[in-house]
Design an enzyme around this catalytic site. Structure first.
Site, PDB file in Angstrom:
ATOM      1  CE  LYS A  39      -4.009   2.109   2.478  1.00 21.49           C
ATOM      2  NZ  LYS A  39      -4.861   1.760   3.683  1.00 21.49           N
ATOM      3  CB  SER A  70      -8.117   4.100   2.672  1.00 22.98           C
ATOM      4  OG  SER A  70      -7.317   3.270   3.727  1.00 22.98           O
ATOM      5  CB  SER A 100      -8.508   1.136   5.850  1.00 24.21           C
ATOM      6  OG  SER A 100      -9.075   2.516   5.591  1.00 24.21           O
TER       7      SER A 100
END
Lengths: 99, 486, 488
Positions: C80, C155, C179
């Site tokens: 990420k 996210s 997330s």
């Protein structure tokens, strides 16, 4: 409205964000609506409740006073938008500033 | 218009701690390096970097708190103090807000008024900011600034006094005593000129008719003054300025002011009424600090004798209070004194020489007692030569001066200059005999009862020995020789 | 020939035994990314050369014994883009970090490298991890591999989509209020937020420091265990980090028939999409079949969780995002003086949602409002923690739907940010209480995945993983989206 336009501008100034006149209304509306929702918390009597600021149970986590290698200067400043003689350049400071 | 005013002064002192590494990262804590060469992701405030507390910084801060008789709290925590400024990389300073390391201490000051206790409200740990170098002469007309973050993250303690001081002199005495106490702990360089000790002064004037709370009085803060002398001058000027305003019926504005060294005046920097809102909140990246008794005891064991104890022991050793103060206020001087006394235990002789001639040479050479111009051994040897009569006081002064220049031992100087007092009786007897033979008339005068005639003879012997004979000895040897001359 | 249908455990075994090379695996992953990511948009950056070089080094420089000591030997992993990396750019999905190159690696990245994993690229996220849909990246949107008209959740949408679409077997994400778990649910993969402190946050670009936690994405539970074991443990650079995760052995020792599982009534009320409800009920039935005891419980302060979360998370975010000031790195908008430079840089560098949250968080901490907002939220946080303490005195685990509904369409929750915030209603509580939580896929409804969330007491990850593995073993073998790509 839980937040006045002046409040929005004050908070924006604290956060060093500029708010365009065209977006002021929208920001005021949205934030006020979120704050109205948050008002839900006032249903709870928390007078006697201890606040939680961390969930880890540990305390007194420290390191010994050992010097470790710093970054090579080239890496320390490589991302600087403007750098002169190994230092980051900022534009003119108008008020006294600082703490 | 016969209102009188009470001066109310509180001081905030920042002291950089002498650790090897910074407060929250392993970068070197060293003054005066090439810009940004002692930085890392943590003290540059890089994305993702996290602080980890330096144990030694807590130890040094704790010792300071204990030395200032504070309550060291078993539980304290860190908070973020938020404001934007280019020398503050994260745009927040990790500090301690509502639960500081220590509270409720005091410093005792001494003056013509006797002794007074000045309260310490709190001591907390925090990180220092970096340094800005302004492009141009002054901040006001600079076209920009250059950011050096070597100092960012250096450990600091902030010592906040109570508003217990009522004159510029008291403020100076407080600072002096505070620095003295801290100097014995050896936790900081304490150099105002390098910024390792910094002082902000809060001054307000309380009209005699005022009955409200002290906190509500408009308070002026003088920031970042670079010497004790200037703190005192700044306060003096501020008292005059505020009094003038009040007497004209003008309200004093709560604000931050700077001190102009050349003019000796303060000037407005920024109004506190438009002040920052620091938005303190608990630092989530650092678990709280819990200091147990065992750890606190260990810190106590690391502490040296402090000025109060030293004053007591020096007085017991027979020193007068004026000398005690001079010795105690300079830790290096005191340390040197101890060294000399350890070799040469005549406390009075050591003190007299150290505080007069020795100190005078040190001052003349601009030296501090961390780097003594003449070693303790050599000074002790010199005092030994005085005590055994080898040197007169006058000669010893000459020898000491030479020692400061050449770094020789006192014996070497004495030999080189041929300075020692002649104490060899046989050598003097020979000269005495010569003088008697050369001055039969004067000898006869003395024998006839003219005591003054002896003084002439002594003078002749002294002249012949170039002043190196001990007058008393010459006197007695002359009497002896004349008596047997008959 | 390397196959991306193997899970990571299988890949590692084959690399270690020499049946396939690390380079074959990495090439297969890079090919798959090239094939399908144009339609998904998971990757912000792919490091083809770096990945191939690293794989070749494992193949040519290491003996079999050395490979056997690498728990992730040759495994392609997606990271990420809010985890800083030295060899690849890091943007956090924000314009304000455009062009930024970190001088250091996040601790989790270092651990991946030390374990022999091959980071193939950086994956998309909502800017600074603020969002539940991955629509709020400054660079691109990420699409749900099951239906490209729908969001992957957020996210960590890039991480979830990359794993679901078979581009990589493993990915790292971060979870502040859901997330990891929300996109895991929406994309039909396994995603876990470990106990707060279990994984080092050093090098994770902070959103809300007291809530953030790094965690794994995988297609199987055993792969999640594998990755967790590598990334967990105390880190001298993170003062809030704690112990290492248990191994596969302790996970396997969990006995489903001895587990008491709590079903909080607040998570099973109105507001759940009936189709989701049906799937979840089916999974609960399966759990009963495994011998677990299901008990109704109550977490009475659940309805206050979102409000509490948004105050605490945004207050911390307003502070954490202050460092993006145009001085030392990242984007700067020129201005004649400092104050204007700050305002211009931050207003143009941050996206709308981020600015909104900074304003809210700043307000919550500002003079006169701290007690009413921030302090109040911290107190309610205590009540929410107590709810869980209470519950875990009765049960070993809690199970809930991960998200109340199915993946939504792009733009659907844009109009009203509150609607978006409520997506996280079942996931934020574990962050507030610091507990471990996992979402596992339990099947499709209308061709879209449904996730089941597990919650355990602090540091009891093995209970979750053991139960999730038991459930996984009896559920039908899942199909995967976007099959028929050239690598399959």
């Amino acid at each position: 409205m839980l937040l006045s336009k002046e409040d929005v501008l004050h908070v924006a100034n604290l956060a060093r964000l500029s708010v365009e006149p065209s977006e002021l209304q929208e920001i005021q509306d949205t934030l006020s609506r979120v704050l109205e929702y948050i008002d839900l918390l006032n249903e709870l009597d928390t007078e006697q409740v201890v606040p939680t600021s961390q969930v880890v149970e540990q305390h007194t986590v420290w390191r010994s006073d050992q010097v470790e290698k710093s970054l090579p200067i080239a890496l320390a400043i490589q991302n600087g938008p403007q750098v002169v003689t190994g230092m980051f350049v900022v534009p003119k400071i108008l008020d006294g500033g600082g703490q | 218009m016969s209102e009188s005013y009470e001066v109310v002064i509180g001081l905030e002192v920042h002291v950089e701690l002498k650790t090897a590494s910074k407060l929250f990262c392993g970068c070197t804590n060293l003054f005066g390096q090439e810009p940004n060469t002692h930085t890392c992701p943590v003290c540059l405030g890089m994305p993702g970097a996290l602080p980890v507390l330096n144990q030694q910084a807590v130890a040094l801060a704790t010792r300071a708190a204990l030395a200032l008789s504070c309550d060291v709290h078993p539980f304290s925590k860190f908070d973020r103090k938020q404001y934007f400024y280019p020398d503050l990389p994260k745009a927040y300073q990790i500090s301690q807000y509502d639960q500081p390391l220590a509270t409720e201490g005091h410093v005792t000051i001494r003056g013509e008024f006797g002794m007074r206790s000045i309260g310490i409200e709190r001591i907390h740990l925090e990180e220092d900011a970096g340094k800005l170098n302004h492009i141009g002469q002054r901040l006001g007309d600079a076209t920009g600034s250059l950011v050096d973050l070597n100092r960012a993250g250096v450990p600091l303690i902030e010592i906040v006094s109570r508003p217990d001081m009522h004159s510029p002199e008291e403020a100076r005495l407080y600072l002096t005593e505070l620095r003295t106490v801290l100097s014995y702990l050896d936790i900081s360089d304490l150099r105002m000129e390098e910024g390792s000790m910094r002082c902000d002064a809060n001054i307000s004037l309380r009209p005699s008719s005022y009955t409200g709370s002290l906190v509500d009085l408009p308070r002026v803060e003088i920031k970042n003054v670079n010497s004790f002398r200037n703190v005192q001058r700044g306060i003096e000027h501020e008292i005059v300025r505020q009094k003038a305003l009040l007497e004209q019926g003008i309200r004093v504005v709560k604000e931050t002011r700077g001190f102009d060294d050349a003019a000796g005046t303060t000037y407005s920097q920024r109004s506190k009424e438009a002040a920052n809102d620091y938005r303190y909140f608990p630092e989530p990246d650092l678990p709280p600090l819990i200091l147990d008794t065992e750890w606190l005891e260990a810190q106590k064991r690391e502490m040296p004798d402090l000025p109060e104890a030293l004053r007591h022991s020096l007085t017991t050793e027979g020193l007068v209070s004026r000398d005690v103060e001079v010795l105690v206020q300079d830790r290096a001087l005191y340390g040197f004194w101890r060294e000399v006394v350890a070799i040469f235990p005549d406390v009075k002789l050591v003190t007299n020489w150290l505080l007069s001639d020795y100190s005078r040479h040190m001052n003349a050479q601009g030296l501090s007692f961390d780097t003594p111009g003449v070693s303790a051994e050599h000074l002790a040897q010199l005092l030994g030569l005085i005590q055994d009569g080898t040197l007169s006081g006058k000669m010893a002064k000459e020898v000491l001066e030479a020692m400061f220049t050449t770094k020789e031992s006192p014996e070497a100087v004495v030999q080189r200059l041929g300075l020692s007092q002649i104490t060899d009786q046989e050598a003097i007897r020979v000269i005495v005999a010569e003088v008697i033979t050369a001055n039969p008339g004067v000898v006869a005068d003395f024998q006839g009862g003219k005591d003054k005639a002896l003084a002439f003879l002594v003078g002749q012997v002294m002249k012949a020995t170039k002043g190196q004979a001990k007058p008393n000895l010459v006197n007695s040897l002359l009497r002896e020789a004349i008596a047997s001359h008959v | 020939m390397a196959s991306l249908t193997w899970d990571a455990v299988e890949m590692v075994r084959r690399v270690q035994s020499g049946e396939v090379s690390a380079l074959e695996l990495v090439d297969a992953a890079l090919e798959r990314i090239a094939d399908v990511d144009a339609n998904i948009g998971a990757f912000l950056y792919v490091d083809d050369n770096g990945a191939r070089d690293a794989a070749s080094r494992i193949d040519s420089d290491l003996t079999r014994e050395q490979k056997e000591r690498l728990p992730l030997a040759g495994i392609p992993v997606a990271i990420k883009d809010n985890l800083v990396t030295r060899e690849m750019p890091t943007t956090a999905g924000s314009k304000i970090l455009e062009g930024f190159r970190s001088p250091y690696n996040a601790t989790v990245v270092e651990r991946l490298l030390a374990a022999g994993a091959i980071p193939v690229g950086k994956v998309n996220l909502d800017e600074f991890a603020m969002g539940s849909s991955t629509e709020h990246s400054a660079y691109q949107v990420t699409r749900n591999p099951w239906d490209p008209t729908r969001v992957p959740g957020g996210s960590s949408g890039g991480s979830a989509a990359a794993v679901a679409a078979g581009m990589v077997p493993l990915a790292l994400g971060s979870d502040t209020g859901g997330s990891i778990r929300t996109p895991a649910s929406y994309c039909g993969v396994v995603g876990m937020k470990p106990t707060y402190g279990r994984v080092s946050r050093y090098g994770l670009i902070a959103f809300a420091s007291s809530l953030d936690q790094v965690g794994p994405f995988a297609r199987t539970v055993r792969d999640a265990v594998l990755l967790l074991h590598v990334i967990t443990g105390k880190d001298p650079h993170d003062a809030t980090s704690v112990d290492v995760m248990p191994t596969q052995a302790t996970v396997a020792a969990v006995e489903p028939s001895r587990m008491r599982i709590g079903l909080p009534e607040e998570y099973f009320g109105d507001g759940i999409d009936p189709k989701v409800r049906t799937r979840v009920d089916g999974a609960l039935e399966t759990l009963r079949g495994l011998g677990a005891t299901l008990v109704p419980i109550s977490l009475p302060h659940t309805r206050y969780a979102i409000a509490t979360y948004y105050l605490i998370a945004n207050a911390e975010a307003s502070s954490n995002l202050s460092r993006y000031d145009g001085v030392r790195y990242g984007f700067r908008e020129a201005a004649p003086d400092l104050i204007q430079m700050y305002a211009n840089t931050r207003s143009l560098g941050f996206g709308r949602e981020v600015r909104r949250r900074i304003l809210l968080g700043t307000h919550a901490l500002s003079a006169g409002y701290y007690d009413a907002y921030y302090l109040k939220a911290q107190k309610v946080r205590t009540l929410i923690r107590r709810d869980f303490e209470q519950a875990f005195s009765q049960v070993d685990l809690i199970v809930t739907p991960t998200v109340p509904d199915l993946p939504f369409k792009f733009g659907e929750r844009e109009v009203d940010p509150l609607q978006m915030y409520l997506t996280d209603i079942f996931t934020v509580t574990t962050n507030l209480a610091g507990l471990p939580g996992l979402s596992q896929p339990i099947g499709l409804t209308d061709g879209l995945p449904v996730g089941l969330q597990w919650i355990a007491p602090a540091l009891q990850e093995e209970r979750i993983l053991g139960m999730a593995q038991a459930l996984e073993s009896v559920l039908p073998v899942p199909s995967w989206p976007m099959q028929g790509g050239s690598s399959q």
